[in-house]
Design a protein around this motif. Structure first.
Motif, PDB file in Angstrom:
ATOM      1  N   UNK A  97      25.380  14.502  85.070  1.00 21.08           N
ATOM      2  CA  UNK A  97      24.726  14.484  83.769  1.00 21.08           C
ATOM      3  C   UNK A  97      23.719  13.337  83.663  1.00 21.08           C
ATOM      4  N   UNK A  98      22.720  13.535  82.822  1.00 24.18           N
ATOM      5  CA  UNK A  98      21.745  12.484  82.543  1.00 24.18           C
ATOM      6  C   UNK A  98      22.357  11.445  81.615  1.00 24.18           C
ATOM      7  N   UNK A  99      21.645  10.348  81.402  1.00 26.33           N
ATOM      8  CA  UNK A  99      22.122   9.309  80.485  1.00 26.33           C
ATOM      9  C   UNK A  99      22.271   9.875  79.076  1.00 26.33           C
ATOM     10  N   UNK A 100      21.292  10.650  78.637  1.00 27.53           N
ATOM     11  CA  UNK A 100      21.338  11.246  77.289  1.00 27.53           C
ATOM     12  C   UNK A 100      22.562  12.139  77.153  1.00 27.53           C
ATOM     13  N   UNK A 101      22.796  13.000  78.146  1.00 33.01           N
ATOM     14  CA  UNK A 101      23.936  13.923  78.095  1.00 33.01           C
ATOM     15  C   UNK A 101      25.256  13.169  78.138  1.00 33.01           C
ATOM     16  N   UNK A 102      25.324  12.131  78.980  1.00 35.79           N
ATOM     17  CA  UNK A 102      26.563  11.363  79.113  1.00 35.79           C
ATOM     18  C   UNK A 102      26.896  10.622  77.820  1.00 35.79           C
ATOM     19  N   UNK A 103      25.894  10.001  77.216  1.00 31.75           N
ATOM     20  CA  UNK A 103      26.106   9.310  75.941  1.00 31.75           C
ATOM     21  C   UNK A 103      26.615  10.299  74.894  1.00 31.75           C
ATOM     22  N   UNK A 104      26.042  11.476  74.859  1.00 37.58           N
ATOM     23  CA  UNK A 104      26.459  12.495  73.879  1.00 37.58           C
ATOM     24  C   UNK A 104      27.902  12.919  74.114  1.00 37.58           C
ATOM     25  N   UNK A 105      28.274  13.114  75.377  1.00 34.96           N
ATOM     26  CA  UNK A 105      29.650  13.504  75.718  1.00 34.96           C
ATOM     27  C   UNK A 105      30.631  12.428  75.264  1.00 34.96           C
ATOM     28  N   UNK A 106      30.308  11.173  75.569  1.00 30.42           N
ATOM     29  CA  UNK A 106      31.206  10.061  75.233  1.00 30.42           C
ATOM     30  C   UNK A 106      31.311   9.859  73.721  1.00 30.42           C
ATOM     31  N   UNK A 107      30.199  10.027  73.015  1.00 24.69           N
ATOM     32  CA  UNK A 107      30.241   9.892  71.555  1.00 24.69           C
ATOM     33  C   UNK A 107      31.047  11.019  70.922  1.00 24.69           C
ATOM     34  N   UNK A 108      30.974  12.201  71.493  1.00 28.40           N
ATOM     35  CA  UNK A 108      31.774  13.320  70.993  1.00 28.40           C
ATOM     36  C   UNK A 108      33.269  13.044  71.158  1.00 28.40           C
ATOM     37  N   UNK A 109      33.610  12.156  72.086  1.00 36.61           N
ATOM     38  CA  UNK A 109      35.003  11.754  72.297  1.00 36.61           C
ATOM     39  C   UNK A 109      35.398  10.618  71.363  1.00 36.61           C
TER      40      UNK A 109
END
Length: 236
Positions: A97-109
């Motif tokens: 995943x890109x940085x944008x996608x990873x940040x979004x995944x982690x924030x969703x958690x």
């Protein structure tokens, strides 16, 4: 004000080559932080939250006022990202995943997401802008001064809070980078809210200069891994 080291590794941190990525156990890390008068720490092992959960359990037995924030450091396509306040690992391989996608995944958690050593080895660098980070690591005790200076400049430019961490892989170095946090109470939620609102400042900047010990340990564990296989993170 709470004084906390927000970037620490334990023997639960694993590297794909040499196995354990750090010298010290969760217990050693917690005991050292308490002895140095810290209010708390964040344990941010590579790709696992177990070190933080173990350290939190140990801290409750040693000092009820000492706070451990469970966290994780993951590597996305562009570099390393820290997530604080989560108790499970994200699903899937973050390297896809890109940085944008990873940040979004982690924030969703439910995590607070920090860019560690953004201009150092393994940092996200130019991908800071627009990725959605909650804060930037303005001081990392294991990085060169020029790297930390660039991180501070980026934080000011982007209007993001700055935090500090030791990035300790050896318990002696815990506390070399400290963040002062103006929070409402002594809870993980209160700490994370204060960071997100910018109620923080870097209050200790001490460069780590004994990294040779960690590198020597990695060489030893590399050969142990070849001979006996990978060790596991036990509750010690």
């Amino acid at each position: 004000m709470k004084k906390m080291d927000l970037h620490i590794h334990t023997t639960c941190s694993q590297h794909w080559i040499w196995g354990p990525d750090a010298v010290s156990t969760p217990r050693q890390v917690v005991k050292t932080a308490i002895s140095k008068g810290l209010s708390g720490i964040a344990v941010t092992d590579h790709d696992t939250v177990k070190g933080g959960l173990v350290a939190s359990k140990i801290a409750r037995k040693l000092d009820k006022d000492f706070l451990v924030i469970p966290g994780i450091e993951v590597k996305c396509r562009e570099g390393d990202i820290i997530a604080l306040g989560i108790k499970n690992e994200p699903k899937g391989h973050m390297g896809n995943f890109s940085a944008v996608e990873t940040v979004e995944i982690l924030k969703d958690m439910g995590a607070l997401v920090i860019a560690p050593h953004p201009f150092g080895w393994g940092g996200v660098g130019k991908h800071l802008d627009g990725a959605g980070f909650d804060a930037i690591e303005g001081f990392n005790a294991s990085q060169l001064r020029c790297v930390n200076t660039r991180a501070k400049i980026a934080a000011h430019k982007l209007g993001l809070p700055m935090v500090a961490g030791s990035d300790a892989h050896y318990h002696v170095n815990v506390g070399n980078g400290l963040t002062a946090i103006d929070c409402e109470d002594n809870s993980v939620d209160s700490i994370l809210e204060a960071i997100s609102k910018g109620k923080v400042k870097i209050c200790q900047e001490k460069r780590t200069r004994n990294r040779l010990i960690v590198y020597t340990f990695r060489i030893i564990t590399f050969y142990k891994t070849i001979l006996w296989g990978r060790s596991t993170c036990n509750e010690y």
